[in-house]
Design a protein around this motif. Structure first.
Motif, PDB file in Angstrom:
ATOM      1  N   ARG A   5       0.852  -1.191   0.000  1.00 15.30           N
ATOM      2  CA  ARG A   5       0.000   0.000   0.000  1.00 15.30           C
ATOM      3  C   ARG A   5       0.884   1.236   0.000  1.00 15.30           C
ATOM      4  NH1 ARG A   5      -5.357  -1.278   3.395  1.00 15.30           N
ATOM      5  NH2 ARG A   5      -5.677  -3.333   2.536  1.00 15.30           N
ATOM      6  N   PRO A   6       0.389   2.299  -0.596  1.00 19.28           N
ATOM      7  CA  PRO A   6       1.219   3.504  -0.662  1.00 19.28           C
ATOM      8  C   PRO A   6       1.384   4.178   0.703  1.00 19.28           C
ATOM      9  CG  PRO A   6      -0.940   3.909  -1.630  1.00 19.28           C
ATOM     10  CD  PRO A   6      -0.872   2.445  -1.304  1.00 19.28           C
ATOM     11  N   VAL A   7       2.439   4.966   0.797  1.00 13.16           N
ATOM     12  CA  VAL A   7       2.688   5.773   1.979  1.00 13.16           C
ATOM     13  C   VAL A   7       2.389   7.208   1.583  1.00 13.16           C
ATOM     14  CG1 VAL A   7       4.427   6.540   3.618  1.00 13.16           C
ATOM     15  CG2 VAL A   7       4.415   4.176   2.824  1.00 13.16           C
ATOM     16  N   PHE A   8       1.485   7.840   2.304  1.00 12.60           N
ATOM     17  CA  PHE A   8       1.024   9.188   1.970  1.00 12.60           C
ATOM     18  C   PHE A   8       1.500  10.155   3.041  1.00 12.60           C
ATOM     19  CE2 PHE A   8      -2.438  12.384   1.623  1.00 12.60           C
ATOM     20  CZ  PHE A   8      -2.218  12.740   0.299  1.00 12.60           C
ATOM     21  N   PHE A   9       2.460  11.019   2.705  1.00  9.98           N
ATOM     22  CA  PHE A   9       3.051  11.971   3.637  1.00  9.98           C
ATOM     23  C   PHE A   9       3.576  11.273   4.896  1.00  9.98           C
ATOM     24  CE2 PHE A   9      -0.002  14.873   1.430  1.00  9.98           C
ATOM     25  CZ  PHE A   9       0.971  15.627   0.774  1.00  9.98           C
ATOM     26  N   GLY A  10       4.235  10.141   4.699  1.00 11.24           N
ATOM     27  CA  GLY A  10       4.822   9.417   5.814  1.00 11.24           C
ATOM     28  C   GLY A  10       3.865   8.531   6.580  1.00 11.24           C
ATOM     29  N   ILE A  11       2.581   8.516   6.190  1.00  8.35           N
ATOM     30  CA  ILE A  11       1.582   7.701   6.881  1.00  8.35           C
ATOM     31  C   ILE A  11       1.258   6.502   5.988  1.00  8.35           C
ATOM     32  CG2 ILE A  11      -0.742   7.625   7.822  1.00  8.35           C
ATOM     33  CD1 ILE A  11      -0.523  10.670   8.213  1.00  8.35           C
ATOM     34  N   PRO A  12       1.606   5.281   6.421  1.00  2.14           N
ATOM     35  CA  PRO A  12       1.263   4.111   5.610  1.00  2.14           C
ATOM     36  C   PRO A  12      -0.251   3.892   5.605  1.00  2.14           C
ATOM     37  CG  PRO A  12       2.229   3.423   7.679  1.00  2.14           C
ATOM     38  CD  PRO A  12       2.308   4.923   7.646  1.00  2.14           C
ATOM     39  N   LEU A  13      -0.804   3.682   4.446  1.00  2.00           N
ATOM     40  CA  LEU A  13      -2.249   3.522   4.331  1.00  2.00           C
ATOM     41  C   LEU A  13      -2.730   2.142   4.754  1.00  2.00           C
ATOM     42  CD1 LEU A  13      -2.977   5.474   1.050  1.00  2.00           C
ATOM     43  CD2 LEU A  13      -3.114   6.255   3.394  1.00  2.00           C
ATOM     44  N   LEU A  14      -1.818   1.302   5.212  1.00  2.00           N
ATOM     45  CA  LEU A  14      -2.195  -0.015   5.711  1.00  2.00           C
ATOM     46  C   LEU A  14      -2.872   0.089   7.071  1.00  2.00           C
ATOM     47  CD1 LEU A  14      -2.052  -3.083   5.384  1.00  2.00           C
ATOM     48  CD2 LEU A  14       0.187  -3.027   6.428  1.00  2.00           C
ATOM     49  N   ASN A  15      -2.433   1.033   7.893  1.00  2.00           N
ATOM     50  CA  ASN A  15      -2.979   1.194   9.240  1.00  2.00           C
ATOM     51  C   ASN A  15      -4.065   2.254   9.250  1.00  2.00           C
ATOM     52  OD1 ASN A  15      -1.064  -0.614  10.198  1.00  2.00           O
ATOM     53  ND2 ASN A  15       0.446   1.005  10.428  1.00  2.00           N
ATOM     54  N   PRO A  16      -5.021   2.129  10.128  1.00  2.00           N
ATOM     55  CA  PRO A  16      -5.995   3.208  10.279  1.00  2.00           C
ATOM     56  C   PRO A  16      -5.300   4.480  10.743  1.00  2.00           C
ATOM     57  CG  PRO A  16      -6.706   1.237  11.438  1.00  2.00           C
ATOM     58  CD  PRO A  16      -5.312   0.989  10.966  1.00  2.00           C
ATOM     59  N   MET A  17      -5.811   5.611  10.314  1.00  2.25           N
ATOM     60  CA  MET A  17      -5.182   6.899  10.611  1.00  2.25           C
ATOM     61  C   MET A  17      -5.058   7.146  12.112  1.00  2.25           C
ATOM     62  SD  MET A  17      -4.463   8.381   7.765  1.00  2.25           S
ATOM     63  CE  MET A  17      -4.626  10.145   7.694  1.00  2.25           C
ATOM     64  N   ALA A  18      -6.073   6.811  12.875  1.00  4.56           N
ATOM     65  CA  ALA A  18      -6.044   7.095  14.311  1.00  4.56           C
ATOM     66  C   ALA A  18      -4.920   6.324  14.990  1.00  4.56           C
ATOM     67  CB  ALA A  18      -7.383   6.745  14.944  1.00  4.56           C
ATOM     68  N   LYS A  19      -4.709   5.080  14.609  1.00  2.00           N
ATOM     69  CA  LYS A  19      -3.661   4.280  15.231  1.00  2.00           C
ATOM     70  C   LYS A  19      -2.280   4.808  14.854  1.00  2.00           C
ATOM     71  CE  LYS A  19      -6.343   0.096  15.689  1.00  2.00           C
ATOM     72  NZ  LYS A  19      -6.514  -1.289  15.283  1.00  2.00           N
ATOM     73  N   VAL A  20      -2.152   5.282  13.624  1.00  2.00           N
ATOM     74  CA  VAL A  20      -0.865   5.827  13.203  1.00  2.00           C
ATOM     75  C   VAL A  20      -0.583   7.108  13.957  1.00  2.00           C
ATOM     76  CG1 VAL A  20       0.370   6.842  11.259  1.00  2.00           C
ATOM     77  CG2 VAL A  20      -0.926   4.760  10.932  1.00  2.00           C
ATOM     78  N   MET A  21      -1.573   7.967  14.076  1.00  2.00           N
ATOM     79  CA  MET A  21      -1.369   9.237  14.759  1.00  2.00           C
ATOM     80  C   MET A  21      -1.073   9.043  16.244  1.00  2.00           C
ATOM     81  SD  MET A  21      -1.421  11.266  12.309  1.00  2.00           S
ATOM     82  CE  MET A  21      -1.355  12.847  13.134  1.00  2.00           C
ATOM     83  N   LEU A  22      -1.638   8.009  16.843  1.00  4.29           N
ATOM     84  CA  LEU A  22      -1.399   7.753  18.256  1.00  4.29           C
ATOM     85  C   LEU A  22      -0.124   6.952  18.505  1.00  4.29           C
ATOM     86  CD1 LEU A  22      -5.015   6.862  19.395  1.00  4.29           C
ATOM     87  CD2 LEU A  22      -3.762   8.976  19.854  1.00  4.29           C
ATOM     88  N   GLY A  23       0.494   6.463  17.416  1.00  6.81           N
ATOM     89  CA  GLY A  23       1.710   5.693  17.552  1.00  6.81           C
ATOM     90  C   GLY A  23       1.465   4.238  17.909  1.00  6.81           C
ATOM     91  N   ILE A  24       0.230   3.778  17.820  1.00  7.94           N
ATOM     92  CA  ILE A  24      -0.119   2.388  18.132  1.00  7.94           C
ATOM     93  C   ILE A  24      -0.157   1.622  16.815  1.00  7.94           C
ATOM     94  CG2 ILE A  24      -1.843   0.851  19.105  1.00  7.94           C
ATOM     95  CD1 ILE A  24      -2.867   3.332  20.659  1.00  7.94           C
ATOM     96  N   MET A  25       0.694   0.647  16.675  1.00  9.59           N
ATOM     97  CA  MET A  25       0.713  -0.140  15.441  1.00  9.59           C
ATOM     98  C   MET A  25      -0.212  -1.338  15.583  1.00  9.59           C
ATOM     99  SD  MET A  25       2.452   1.239  13.210  1.00  9.59           S
ATOM    100  CE  MET A  25       3.201   2.832  13.339  1.00  9.59           C
TER     101      MET A  25
END
Length: 167
Positions: A146-166
């Motif tokens: 999956r692509p990485v958009f501005f450093g955020i991998p689109l594989l994970n939900p946005m909330a988990k990425v922003m909170l640092g929870i993988m």
């Protein structure tokens, strides 16, 4: 700027903000379902555009979307290309398939155009299912990234990425 115009722009800005913030509070399934609904809605709008404004009912739109998907799948799995290179190539691939199908279909008028696009869409479907070495047949492709958009991998939900929870 009159009141109607400012109300329109406020509503538009509100909708954009809601769409941007949607992945932060919705579950992953809902985000994926919404995304699928949006791109299928876009394909449906092409059908409406052709039928409403050009008076041409086409049944081959999904062939163009599938061609773009095959370009991205083949590019990532077989050649390891970046998604940012593949997005423009997918558009070029879809346009190339539509141009090839248009050479045949544009000769028909009304019901004949409809039947030609139906036949060409089924031809594309048959090629996709039978040419297993290129398209993967019924099984398609596995191992897509999956692509990485501005450093955020689109594989994970946005909330988990922003909170640092993988996940």
């Amino acid at each position: 700027m009159n009141r109607t115009s400012s109300t329109y722009w406020f509503a538009f800005a509100l909708i954009v903000v809601i769409c941007v913030l949607l992945p932060f509070w919705m579950p992953t399934f809902s985000v994926q379902l919404t995304t699928r609904g949006l791109y299928l809605g876009l394909v449906a709008m092409t059908f409406i555009l052709l039928a409403g404004y050009a008076d041409m009912i086409s049944l081959a739109q999904m062939s163009f979307a599938a061609a773009a998907g095959y370009v991205i799948a083949i590019g990532t799995v077989m050649f390891g290309l970046s998604h940012w290179v593949l997005f423009p190539l997918a558009i070029v691939g879809a346009v190339a398939v539509s141009a090839l199908l248009a050479v045949v279909a544009i000769r028909g008028k009304k019901i004949y155009f409809l039947m030609l696009t139906l036949a060409l869409g089924e031809l594309f479907y048959g090629i996709g299912m039978q040419w297993v070495s290129v398209t993967g047949g019924d099984y398609g492709y596995t191992g897509l990234t999956r692509p990485v958009f501005f450093g955020i991998p689109l594989l994970n939900p946005m909330a988990k990425v922003m909170l640092g929870i993988m996940a």
